[in-house]
Design an enzyme around this catalytic site. Structure first.
Site, mmCIF file in Angstrom:
data_model
loop_
_atom_site.group_PDB
_atom_site.id
_atom_site.type_symbol
_atom_site.label_atom_id
_atom_site.label_comp_id
_atom_site.label_asym_id
_atom_site.label_seq_id
_atom_site.Cartn_x
_atom_site.Cartn_y
_atom_site.Cartn_z
ATOM 1 N N TRP A 133 5.232 -22.344 -7.230
ATOM 2 C CA TRP A 133 4.558 -21.478 -8.200
ATOM 3 C C TRP A 133 3.619 -22.218 -9.140
ATOM 4 O O TRP A 133 2.737 -21.616 -9.740
ATOM 5 C CB TRP A 133 5.604 -20.754 -9.065
ATOM 6 C CG TRP A 133 6.588 -21.704 -9.703
ATOM 7 C CD1 TRP A 133 7.823 -22.044 -9.231
ATOM 8 C CD2 TRP A 133 6.400 -22.476 -10.901
ATOM 9 N NE1 TRP A 133 8.417 -22.976 -10.051
ATOM 10 C CE2 TRP A 133 7.565 -23.253 -11.091
ATOM 11 C CE3 TRP A 133 5.367 -22.566 -11.838
ATOM 12 C CZ2 TRP A 133 7.714 -24.119 -12.180
ATOM 13 C CZ3 TRP A 133 5.524 -23.430 -12.913
ATOM 14 C CH2 TRP A 133 6.682 -24.200 -13.072
ATOM 15 N N SER A 210 11.086 -29.081 -5.000
ATOM 16 C CA SER A 210 12.033 -30.036 -5.564
ATOM 17 C C SER A 210 12.627 -30.952 -4.504
ATOM 18 O O SER A 210 12.560 -30.664 -3.296
ATOM 19 C CB SER A 210 13.172 -29.278 -6.257
ATOM 20 O OG SER A 210 13.959 -28.586 -5.287
ATOM 21 N N GLU A 231 6.293 -32.574 -0.089
ATOM 22 C CA GLU A 231 5.813 -33.075 -1.378
ATOM 23 C C GLU A 231 6.811 -32.635 -2.431
ATOM 24 O O GLU A 231 6.957 -31.445 -2.723
ATOM 25 C CB GLU A 231 4.425 -32.536 -1.717
ATOM 26 C CG GLU A 231 3.830 -33.253 -2.924
ATOM 27 C CD GLU A 231 2.885 -32.392 -3.725
ATOM 28 O OE1 GLU A 231 3.016 -32.388 -4.972
ATOM 29 O OE2 GLU A 231 2.027 -31.736 -3.120
ATOM 30 N N CYS A 265 3.435 -31.780 -10.474
ATOM 31 C CA CYS A 265 4.151 -32.876 -9.829
ATOM 32 C C CYS A 265 3.432 -34.199 -10.024
ATOM 33 O O CYS A 265 4.053 -35.259 -9.985
ATOM 34 C CB CYS A 265 4.362 -32.582 -8.355
ATOM 35 S SG CYS A 265 2.860 -32.176 -7.458
#
Length: 463
Positions: A133, A210, A231, A265
């Site tokens: 998201w 995650s 990723e 990230c």
């Protein structure tokens, strides 16, 4: 478990979207359609695939205003920045389309008398993309467009927080004339997502999310001998050397830490500053952070929106509280930001000093608007601290001595190394991580290679 997806907006806690989860019959139908469509799609010319993808981008960016508004309401990005995701989507899709012809061409080898030899790049089949998201279009386009360009079909499962993104991409492909079944989306529960990974029709999985989510993907795919591109986040460091352009380093790292409320990230989560300029850096960084305007994402004046949910904000608050109890100094009073309150997704930016690696805030992914600044006395100390992490997605060095900065980069365990910038994906470069930041690759010609398999041709001309 409910059979309906519900997206709660972080702006005001209202329900913004509801959708039915796909039924077992709908899932089976989508998988079968994708597998059948791929047999035809892989036979189309690369030129035709490129044309369709470019028409899709045209249709997508034509709706940038409504797409930006939906992003703001679904995940909390300030409306003044949300349209930037549409621009990034276009940049990456256009670049990958532009290199497809050359990147997917057969590989030739030196001539050998009496033989023809070459290697083709074959499509894998059905590619299952699981998107998050936080950058709902940028993360998904990294896999969707290259996969389709390579001759695969795509099944997309988007986050329950941003389900409209899957629907908007589908609409754009439909307007572009993409054949039925080449791109589809499904709204899926976690359990059904695992079952799709295990489905025999799926030949590759692209996941962004995650570390536990990535572990789930690999468990579900185990024994199937299919590829997985993962990723999985980071704890990305920046090092500001004594010779850095101080103002540029402050502006860049503060933006890298707090843009998207720190929910990136590859955002900057820890900064190491040489002792000669540490105090000046901190003073300027704090002054800049205090200029952010925390508020509703739909307010054009807002520069720092809410985090995706209150529990995520409270997790970051706990990290900060614990660090202060361990001796860190917090430089920003949350009371100066009127909407910041425990139990609320609205969270003020925070800068911590006096931090070290015994504190969770310097080692555990925060994914929020906080950054720790640690003083270092040498390049060697900075390198050691930058590498002291379970993650390795990106790392940055700020310096006017480019040669020395590059030498530092050669010693950092990371997928992408920046000099005098951070928090950006260049589609010409491979996007990849090391350690718990994942495996595989998207973007660049190498990313296309990861969505194909080599097939060697060895032909004897005479008998």
């Amino acid at each position: 478990m409910s059979n309906r997806l519900e997206t709660v907006s972080p702006i005001d806690g209202s329900t913004y979207v509801t959708r039915d989860y796909a039924t077992p019959e709908e899932i089976s139908k989508a998988l079968a359609l994708a597998a059948a469509a791929q047999k035809i799609w892989k036979q189309t010319s690369i030129t035709e695939r490129v044309d369709v993808c470019n028409r899709m981008v045209d249709a997508f960016i034509a709706k940038k205003e409504s797409i930006a508004e939906e992003i703001s309401w679904m995940m909390g990005r300030p409306i003044r920045y949300a349209a930037g995701e549409v621009a990034g989507f276009e940049e990456r899709a256009r670049y990958m389309s532009g290199i497809a012809e050359a990147s997917l061409a057969p590989v030739t080898v030196p001539d050998k008398e009496g033989f023809s030899r070459y290697i083709t790049k074959e499509a894998l089949g059905v590619v299952f993309v699981i998107a998050p998201w936080n950058y709902p279009y940028l993360t998904s386009v990294n896999a969707i467009v290259p996969a389709i360009l390579a001759g695969n079909t795509v099944l997309l499962k988007h986050s329950a927080q941003t389900p409209l993104c899957a629907e908007r991409i589908q609409e754009a492909f439909a307007e572009a004339g993409l054949p039925e079944g080449v791109f589809q989306y499904l709204h899926l529960s976690h359990a059904d997502t695992e079952q799709v990974i295990k489905a025999p029709e799926v030949r590759h999985v692209c996941f962004t999310g995650s570390v536990p989510g990535g572990a789930m993907v690999q468990r579900a795919a185990a024994g199937r001998f299919i590829g997985t591109g993962l990723e999985l986040g980071g704890k990305d460091p920046a090092y500001v050397r004594a010779d850095a352009d101080l103002n540029h380093a402050v502006e860049t790292t503060v933006d890298g830490a707090f843009f998207n409320s720190g929910q990136s990230c590859c955002g900057i989560e820890r900064i190491y500053v040489h002792e000669d300029i540490h105090d000046a850096f901190v003073e300027k960084a704090v002054a800049l952070a205090k200029q952010y305007k925390l508020g509703r994402s739909d307010d054009p004046e807002t520069t720092l929106g809410p985090m995706v949910r209150a529990s995520a904000a409270d997790f970051v608050r706990e990290q900060i509280t614990e660090a202060v109890q361990q001796g860190a100094t917090a430089h920003i009073d949350p009371a100066d930001f009127s909407m910041d309150d425990k139990g609320s997704p609205y969270m003020a930016p925070q800068i911590l000093t006096g931090v070290n690696h015994s504190m969770r805030v310097m080692t555990e992914e925060s994914f929020g608007p906080v950054v720790g600044i640690q003083k270092v006395s040498s390049d060697e100390e900075a390198i050691t601290l930058m590498n002291d992490s379970e993650f390795g997605l990106t790392a940055s060095v700020f310096s006017t001595d480019i040669d020395t900065a590059v030498k530092i980069g050669e010693q950092i365990d990371t997928g992408t190394f920046f000099v005098n910038r951070c928090d950006y994906l260049d589609p010409a470069l491979a996007w990849t991580g090391v350690k718990n930041s994942g495996c595989g690759c998207t973007l660049s010609s190498i990313g296309l290679d990861h969505l194909t398999r080599p097939k060697s041709f060895h032909i004897k001309q005479t008998i």
